[in-house]
Design a protein around this motif. Structure first.
Motif, PDB file in Angstrom:
ATOM      1  N   ALA A 176      -7.603  -7.171   0.653  1.00 26.93           N
ATOM      2  CA  ALA A 176      -6.620  -8.124   1.160  1.00 26.93           C
ATOM      3  C   ALA A 176      -6.279  -7.854   2.621  1.00 26.93           C
ATOM      4  N   PHE A 177      -6.472  -6.619   3.076  1.00 26.27           N
ATOM      5  CA  PHE A 177      -6.244  -6.295   4.485  1.00 26.27           C
ATOM      6  C   PHE A 177      -7.518  -6.434   5.307  1.00 26.27           C
ATOM      7  N   ALA A 178      -8.619  -5.902   4.786  1.00 25.66           N
ATOM      8  CA  ALA A 178      -9.859  -5.850   5.568  1.00 25.66           C
ATOM      9  C   ALA A 178     -10.474  -7.225   5.783  1.00 25.66           C
ATOM     10  N   LEU A 179     -10.533  -8.062   4.738  1.00 26.33           N
ATOM     11  CA  LEU A 179     -11.219  -9.352   4.864  1.00 26.33           C
ATOM     12  C   LEU A 179     -10.558 -10.275   5.888  1.00 26.33           C
ATOM     13  N   PRO A 180      -9.211 -10.435   5.883  1.00 26.47           N
ATOM     14  CA  PRO A 180      -8.600 -11.266   6.931  1.00 26.47           C
ATOM     15  C   PRO A 180      -8.841 -10.714   8.337  1.00 26.47           C
ATOM     16  N   ASN A 201      -5.780  -0.580  -5.658  1.00 26.23           N
ATOM     17  CA  ASN A 201      -6.185  -0.120  -4.335  1.00 26.23           C
ATOM     18  C   ASN A 201      -7.289  -0.996  -3.751  1.00 26.23           C
ATOM     19  N   ALA A 202      -8.250  -1.379  -4.587  1.00 26.68           N
ATOM     20  CA  ALA A 202      -9.348  -2.235  -4.117  1.00 26.68           C
ATOM     21  C   ALA A 202      -8.819  -3.600  -3.675  1.00 26.68           C
ATOM     22  N   SER A 210     -11.812   6.463  -4.038  1.00 24.28           N
ATOM     23  CA  SER A 210     -10.909   6.249  -5.174  1.00 24.28           C
ATOM     24  C   SER A 210     -11.671   6.235  -6.495  1.00 24.28           C
ATOM     25  N   VAL A 211     -12.860   5.629  -6.512  1.00 23.10           N
ATOM     26  CA  VAL A 211     -13.662   5.595  -7.742  1.00 23.10           C
ATOM     27  C   VAL A 211     -14.106   7.006  -8.132  1.00 23.10           C
ATOM     28  N   VAL A 212     -14.560   7.775  -7.146  1.00 19.16           N
ATOM     29  CA  VAL A 212     -15.010   9.147  -7.425  1.00 19.16           C
ATOM     30  C   VAL A 212     -13.860   9.984  -7.985  1.00 19.16           C
ATOM     31  N   SER A 267       0.833  -1.210   0.000  1.00 15.31           N
ATOM     32  CA  SER A 267       0.000   0.000   0.000  1.00 15.31           C
ATOM     33  C   SER A 267       0.865   1.258   0.000  1.00 15.31           C
ATOM     34  N   MET A 268       2.008   1.214   0.692  1.00 14.63           N
ATOM     35  CA  MET A 268       2.930   2.348   0.644  1.00 14.63           C
ATOM     36  C   MET A 268       3.499   2.518  -0.767  1.00 14.63           C
ATOM     37  N   GLY A 269       3.789   1.403  -1.422  1.00 13.51           N
ATOM     38  CA  GLY A 269       4.227   1.487  -2.815  1.00 13.51           C
ATOM     39  C   GLY A 269       3.155   2.089  -3.705  1.00 13.51           C
ATOM     40  N   LEU A 270       1.890   1.765  -3.426  1.00  9.31           N
ATOM     41  CA  LEU A 270       0.785   2.337  -4.204  1.00  9.31           C
ATOM     42  C   LEU A 270       0.717   3.845  -4.032  1.00  9.31           C
TER      43      LEU A 270
END
Length: 315
Positions: A252-256, A246-247, A306-308, A225-228
């Motif tokens: 990948a962070f939120a679901l676990p 980003n999604a 991000s989409v907006v 995410s820092m690379g992003l």
């Protein structure tokens, strides 16, 4: 005049005070137009003449310095611009990279996660000072020895592309990277330190068993995410490709995290036992549910945001 002139004027105005840009832009465009018109009377191609005129005017940074009476002589005029560009390039990534690597080594192999951030920052500052000193010294010596370096001559092909409005600011990027770095650092720190007395023993907040399963994955996601954030800053704005990445990282962070909370596998059982109110009734479930709602809300907000921004950038 073509976009070549627009790019040349824009490159010149980058180093000019804002209050003088309109005046200088008008004067410079008029000068270029007069020079092109005066040399096109013999039937020569206008585009060819325009390139020749811009080449004769020289590097936009030097022209801007002449317009503003700014002396390019920290070490001398001959190599000043080369010195400035090289120094900015090296300082943009070398100190941060070295400081991060040293901090990670200090937190893991050195067994000092609490002082890893300070060590990393100190190392980065030391590296920056050394870069500035040695690069300046080398160019100062070259200025006086005057070796035959045969530096490339500037031409219009080196002009930057037409300026693109920046939606992703440096302040936003730095804030996001700092927040991610603090989160990553906390995940490591909580394993070696404790927030409550534990009879001299460390008492991790998160279940230590997760170090053989999900915690390395979460740390990798935070690092990605820092690379992003760096990629967004370089792109100047949100793109649909960045939205997709980003999604993926958000999920990948939120679901676990949500899955571990709902199955009571995130918090260290020994840590929970230290707090009587967590063991009473459904308090632990209430806390876990609140964290789940918070993680889900932040994730959804980030995805929508991000989409907006990508749609706005596309327009």
């Amino acid at each position: 005049m073509t976009s070549l002139t627009d790019r040349y004027v824009a490159a010149t105005l980058r180093s000019v005070p804002a209050q003088r840009r309109d005046e200088i832009a008008t004067e410079l465009r008029a000068s270029i137009e007069d020079m092109v018109e005066g040399r096109s009377t013999d039937g020569r191609d206008t585009i060819t003449v325009e390139r020749a005129v811009l080449t004769e005017l020289g590097d936009p940074a030097q022209l801007a310095a002449r317009y503003t009476d700014r002396r390019l002589q920290l070490i001398g005029p001959t190599y000043y611009l080369v010195w400035e560009r090289l120094l900015k390039l090296l300082l943009s990534f070398v100190p941060g990279t070295v400081g991060t690597v040293v901090g990670v080594v200090e937190a893991t192999a050195g067994g000092n996660p609490g002082g890893a951030i300070g060590v990393g920052i100190s190392t980065a500052l030391t590296v920056a000072v050394h870069i500035a000193f040695w690069v300046t010294l080398v160019f100062a010596v070259a200025e006086r020895v005057n070796p035959a370096l045969r530096l490339p001559t500037w031409n219009v092909d080196q002009l930057p592309d037409e300026p693109v409005e920046r939606d992703v600011t440096l302040a936003d990027t730095c804030a996001s990277i700092v927040a991610l770095a603090l989160t990553l650092g906390f995940l490591v720190w909580q394993h070696f330190q404790t927030l409550i007395p534990a009879g001299g023993d460390r008492l991790p907040i998160l279940d230590p068993a997760l170090w053989t399963s999900w915690l390395p994955v979460l740390l990798a996601v935070l690092a990605a995410s820092m690379g992003l954030e760096f990629a967004k800053y370089r792109a100047r704005r949100w793109t649909w490709r960045l939205v997709v990445v980003n999604a993926v990282l958000d999920l990948a962070f939120a679901l676990p995290v949500i899955g571990l909370l709902l199955t009571d596998r995130l918090l260290n059982p020994e840590f929970v036992q230290r707090f009587e109110w967590l063991r009473d009734g459904g308090n632990l479930d209430t806390v876990a549910g609140g964290i789940v709602v918070g993680v889900a809300a932040v994730t959804i907000w980030d995805l929508v945001d991000s989409v907006v921004k990508a749609r706005r950038a596309a327009r």
